[in-house]
Design a protein around this motif. Structure first.
Motif: not given
Length: 114
Positions: A63-67
């Motif tokens: 559930e990662v939306l940005t790095v």
């Protein structure tokens, strides 16, 4: 670079894990990864770097939306998450507090202010 399958296995079997999710096109990721890896090594915690461009399904799994994203796991449970702007001071404090043995963890004391 780790694979999603190997990281899932490590999270399930190892006491503490740091998952660093990056992208090959992210310049901040290239700067932050060595710093997070050094913190992991200093605190004897397994470090896993995943590239969202090589395994897009990991974005949904974690559930990662940005790095960049730094996820810390203890006994298979996520105990910390930072994304985009990494607060290295608070990350270092958390890693120093993580139990390294298999005794029962009191999560209240783990996150209490000292």
């Amino acid at each position: 670079m780790a694979t999603l399958a190997s990281v899932k296995q490590a999270i399930a079997t190892e006491m503490n894990n740091i998952v660093f999710i990056s992208s090959e096109t992210c310049s901040i990721c290239h700067a932050d990864a060595p710093r997070v890896k050094k913190l992991a090594e200093t605190n004897t915690i397994a470090f896993h770097q995943l590239d969202i461009m090589h395994e897009p399904e990991l974005a949904g799994f974690f559930e990662v939306l940005t790095v960049p994203a730094v996820l810390v796991f203890h006994k298979g449970k996520e105990v910390s998450r930072q994304a985009r702007f990494i607060d290295f001071h608070s990350l270092e404090e958390l890693l120093q507090q993580l139990p390294t043995d298999s005794k029962i963890t009191d999560y209240q004391s783990l996150f209490s202010e000292h």
